[in-house]
Design a protein around this motif. Structure first.
Motif, mmCIF file in Angstrom:
data_model
loop_
_atom_site.group_PDB
_atom_site.id
_atom_site.type_symbol
_atom_site.label_atom_id
_atom_site.label_comp_id
_atom_site.label_asym_id
_atom_site.label_seq_id
_atom_site.Cartn_x
_atom_site.Cartn_y
_atom_site.Cartn_z
ATOM 1 N N ASN A 227 0.962 -1.298 0.048
ATOM 2 C CA ASN A 227 0.019 0.066 -0.198
ATOM 3 C C ASN A 227 0.818 1.243 0.172
ATOM 4 O OD1 ASN A 227 -2.681 -0.239 -0.299
ATOM 5 N ND2 ASN A 227 -2.928 -0.781 2.044
ATOM 6 N N ASP A 228 1.865 1.233 0.764
ATOM 7 C CA ASP A 228 2.770 2.501 0.956
ATOM 8 C C ASP A 228 3.507 2.670 -0.353
ATOM 9 O OD1 ASP A 228 1.762 2.776 3.417
ATOM 10 O OD2 ASP A 228 3.383 2.504 4.673
ATOM 11 N N LEU A 229 3.792 1.658 -1.054
ATOM 12 C CA LEU A 229 4.665 1.635 -2.421
ATOM 13 C C LEU A 229 3.655 2.542 -3.276
ATOM 14 C CD1 LEU A 229 6.253 -1.787 -3.288
ATOM 15 C CD2 LEU A 229 7.149 0.372 -2.427
ATOM 16 N N LYS A 230 2.297 2.621 -3.085
ATOM 17 C CA LYS A 230 1.398 3.180 -4.250
ATOM 18 C C LYS A 230 1.188 4.817 -3.651
ATOM 19 C CE LYS A 230 -0.816 -1.016 -4.826
ATOM 20 N NZ LYS A 230 -2.094 -1.705 -4.538
ATOM 21 N N LYS A 231 1.817 5.156 -2.557
ATOM 22 C CA LYS A 231 1.310 6.387 -2.042
ATOM 23 C C LYS A 231 2.202 7.442 -2.782
ATOM 24 C CE LYS A 231 -0.179 5.549 2.470
ATOM 25 N NZ LYS A 231 0.351 5.241 3.974
ATOM 26 N N VAL A 232 1.517 8.651 -3.024
ATOM 27 C CA VAL A 232 2.168 10.025 -3.440
ATOM 28 C C VAL A 232 2.365 11.002 -2.472
ATOM 29 C CG1 VAL A 232 1.828 11.780 -5.315
ATOM 30 C CG2 VAL A 232 0.695 9.501 -5.487
ATOM 31 N N THR A 233 3.450 11.176 -2.084
ATOM 32 C CA THR A 233 3.887 12.279 -1.255
ATOM 33 C C THR A 233 4.615 13.486 -1.761
ATOM 34 O OG1 THR A 233 4.536 10.423 0.279
ATOM 35 C CG2 THR A 233 4.786 12.509 1.341
ATOM 36 N N PRO A 234 3.805 14.662 -2.136
ATOM 37 C CA PRO A 234 4.301 15.728 -3.022
ATOM 38 C C PRO A 234 5.411 16.363 -2.234
ATOM 39 C CG PRO A 234 2.115 15.874 -2.924
ATOM 40 C CD PRO A 234 2.348 14.797 -1.810
ATOM 41 N N GLU A 235 5.576 16.182 -0.859
ATOM 42 C CA GLU A 235 6.329 16.941 0.125
ATOM 43 C C GLU A 235 7.730 16.583 -0.243
ATOM 44 O OE1 GLU A 235 3.742 15.379 2.730
ATOM 45 O OE2 GLU A 235 2.773 16.599 0.945
ATOM 46 N N THR A 236 8.017 15.035 -0.077
ATOM 47 C CA THR A 236 9.162 14.394 -0.325
ATOM 48 C C THR A 236 9.481 14.055 -1.881
ATOM 49 O OG1 THR A 236 8.194 11.936 -0.243
ATOM 50 C CG2 THR A 236 8.876 13.181 1.847
ATOM 51 N N GLY A 237 8.606 14.096 -2.797
ATOM 52 C CA GLY A 237 8.590 13.926 -3.962
ATOM 53 C C GLY A 237 8.519 12.449 -4.154
ATOM 54 N N GLN A 238 7.898 11.713 -3.410
ATOM 55 C CA GLN A 238 7.591 10.326 -3.672
ATOM 56 C C GLN A 238 6.603 10.077 -4.531
ATOM 57 O OE1 GLN A 238 7.178 7.434 -0.478
ATOM 58 N NE2 GLN A 238 6.068 6.123 -1.869
ATOM 59 N N LYS A 239 6.953 9.174 -5.566
ATOM 60 C CA LYS A 239 5.789 9.071 -6.663
ATOM 61 C C LYS A 239 5.453 7.567 -6.405
ATOM 62 C CE LYS A 239 7.305 11.963 -10.220
ATOM 63 N NZ LYS A 239 8.735 12.121 -11.224
ATOM 64 N N PRO A 240 4.560 7.025 -6.938
ATOM 65 C CA PRO A 240 4.224 5.387 -6.764
ATOM 66 C C PRO A 240 5.098 4.628 -7.501
ATOM 67 C CG PRO A 240 2.193 6.817 -7.950
ATOM 68 C CD PRO A 240 3.144 7.656 -7.657
ATOM 69 N N TYR A 241 5.410 3.312 -6.983
ATOM 70 C CA TYR A 241 6.166 2.670 -7.547
ATOM 71 C C TYR A 241 5.232 1.973 -8.661
ATOM 72 C CZ TYR A 241 10.383 1.837 -4.476
ATOM 73 O OH TYR A 241 11.561 2.078 -3.917
ATOM 74 N N SER A 242 6.048 1.274 -9.875
ATOM 75 C CA SER A 242 4.989 0.824 -10.802
ATOM 76 C C SER A 242 4.807 -0.787 -10.705
ATOM 77 C CB SER A 242 5.584 0.966 -12.227
ATOM 78 O OG SER A 242 5.705 2.373 -12.573
ATOM 79 N N LEU A 243 3.789 -1.259 -11.011
ATOM 80 C CA LEU A 243 3.708 -2.977 -10.890
ATOM 81 C C LEU A 243 4.289 -3.461 -11.972
ATOM 82 C CD1 LEU A 243 2.994 -5.553 -9.692
ATOM 83 C CD2 LEU A 243 0.398 -4.548 -10.463
ATOM 84 N N ARG A 244 5.106 -4.365 -11.984
ATOM 85 C CA ARG A 244 5.535 -5.242 -13.424
ATOM 86 C C ARG A 244 5.534 -6.711 -12.853
ATOM 87 N NH1 ARG A 244 4.658 -0.988 -15.157
ATOM 88 N NH2 ARG A 244 5.662 0.162 -16.485
ATOM 89 N N TYR A 245 4.547 -7.485 -13.440
ATOM 90 C CA TYR A 245 4.442 -8.813 -13.002
ATOM 91 C C TYR A 245 4.210 -9.690 -14.186
ATOM 92 C CZ TYR A 245 3.673 -13.057 -10.036
ATOM 93 O OH TYR A 245 3.966 -14.186 -9.361
ATOM 94 N N ILE A 246 5.074 -10.587 -14.437
ATOM 95 C CA ILE A 246 4.948 -11.487 -15.572
ATOM 96 C C ILE A 246 4.545 -12.542 -15.188
ATOM 97 C CG2 ILE A 246 6.363 -12.418 -17.364
ATOM 98 C CD1 ILE A 246 8.475 -10.375 -17.328
#
Ligand code: AFP
Length: 338
Positions: A227-246
């Motif tokens: 869940n936390d990987l998907k968060k957007v935090t504009p203050e820290t510039g954190q963007k969501p991780y992308s999901l890649r699953y083959i």
């Protein structure tokens, strides 16, 4: 052609061995035999799409034998390439319930080979990349046939490990404890050529790879981490991780090794008293852990390093969290505090 040197996998293995005057050349021979099996499997995987029109599977071949499924074919190709070289005392495969002895007619060597001949093979009809994974140990017994004891080992005892990914091209990545190196098969000359010297996985990635359909079976820590990987935090510039699953471990691992990221196959906690894992310690987790560590990454169950787990059973399963060091360490924090 650019000015860089052309180095075949054979030459690379020999040169690595030259740095170790105590080496007898047996490991070189063993790895060399494995590259032959890899080329045979690669050829067959590349023809998989033609199977129906050329009548390659589920029918009898010209010798009147039923043509085998690709994973069985790959298993046979490895066994037949490896059993007579005099380097091995025993083998074990994800496809065989028991250890595979070396026939009495062949000399026995000092190494043990464990392998998953064609991982991800349920994807093959959709032309998705699949892979072979292997792991080599020095024997524990001193002579004759190898035993189960030679196979039930800790990852840290591996002397070499690698995988072959059959994708848009065929690539071999291996380590003998001096970095992880990648070679691309040039089909025209039938040689694996050094294409990725001393691979270093970025310390942090932007990608996570997990089967999210299983979210309801995860432990609390894993759920919160994802869940936390998907968060957007504009203050820290954190963007969501992308999901890649083959859904093909070697392909998912290979991408994350080159670009950075984290692959997770956590245990299923539907019955919290009996967590169930899917991936195999000896054929999948331990060899990939050796490769990722040699590339500066990390592999864990969440609370234990994969390389430190001593196998109690040949087909033992384990949770596997593997990839960029900082990402795996962050996950471990969530897992421990669940
Ligand atoms: P197959 O060899 O049956 O295709 O299994 C592939 C695999 O062992 C591994 O390569 C994948 O990472 C994993 O299973 C995918 O499992 P899910 O389908 O449960 O996500």
């Amino acid at each position: 052609m650019s000015g860089s040197k052309i180095i075949t996998v054979q030459r690379h293995i020999i040169e690595q061995e030259r740095d170790h005057p105590e080496a007898t050349g047996e490991l070189t021979g063993l790895l060399w035999d494995l590259t032959i099996a890899a080329k045979i499997i690669s050829r067959e995987v590349n023809r998989a799409g033609l199977a129906d029109i050329l009548g390659l599977t589920g029918q009898e071949n010209i010798h009147g034998e039923e043509v085998k499924k690709l994973d069985e074919y790959a298993n046979d190709a490895i066994i037949k390439s490896m059993d007579h070289g005099g380097h091995l005392c025993v083998m074990a495969s994800e496809e065989n319930e028991d250890i595979i002895p070396i026939s009495d007619q062949y000399p026995k060597g000092k190494y043990v080979l464990m392998f998953d001949p064609l991982d991800g093979s349920s994807n093959i009809d959709a032309n998705v990349s699949v892979g072979t994974i292997f792991s080599v140990y020095r024997r524990k017994t001193t002579a004759g046939n190898g035993t189960l004891e030679d196979c039930l080992r800790k990852g840290v005892e591996q002397v070499a490990a690698g995988y072959i990914v059959y994708g848009s091209s065929t690539m071999l990545v291996y380590t003998a404890g001096h970095g992880s190196h990648g070679f691309t098969l040039d089909p025209g000359i039938g040689e694996f050529l050094l294409s990725h010297k001393n691979i270093q996985i970025p310390s942090r990635g932007k990608v996570y790879s997990i089967n999210e359909g299983n979210a309801n079976t995860w432990d609390e820590g894993t759920r919160k981490y994802i869940n936390d990987l998907k968060k957007v935090t504009p203050e820290t510039g954190q963007k969501p991780y992308s999901l890649r699953y083959i859904g093909s471990l070697v392909a998912d691992f290979h991408r994350n090794l080159l670009y950075g990221g984290i692959f997770l196959y956590p245990a299923d906690y539907i019955d919290p008293k009996k967590p169930k894992s899917k991936l195999r310690l000896l054929y999948e987790a331990a060899p990939l852990a050796f490769i990722v560590e040699q590339a500066g990454g990390k592999a864990s169950t969440g609370d234990t390093a994969i390389m430190e787990i001593k196998a109690e059973q040949l087909h033992q399963k384990t949770p596997l969290i593997i990839g960029s060091k900082e990402d795996v360490e962050k996950y471990e924090g969530y897992f421990k505090n669940k």
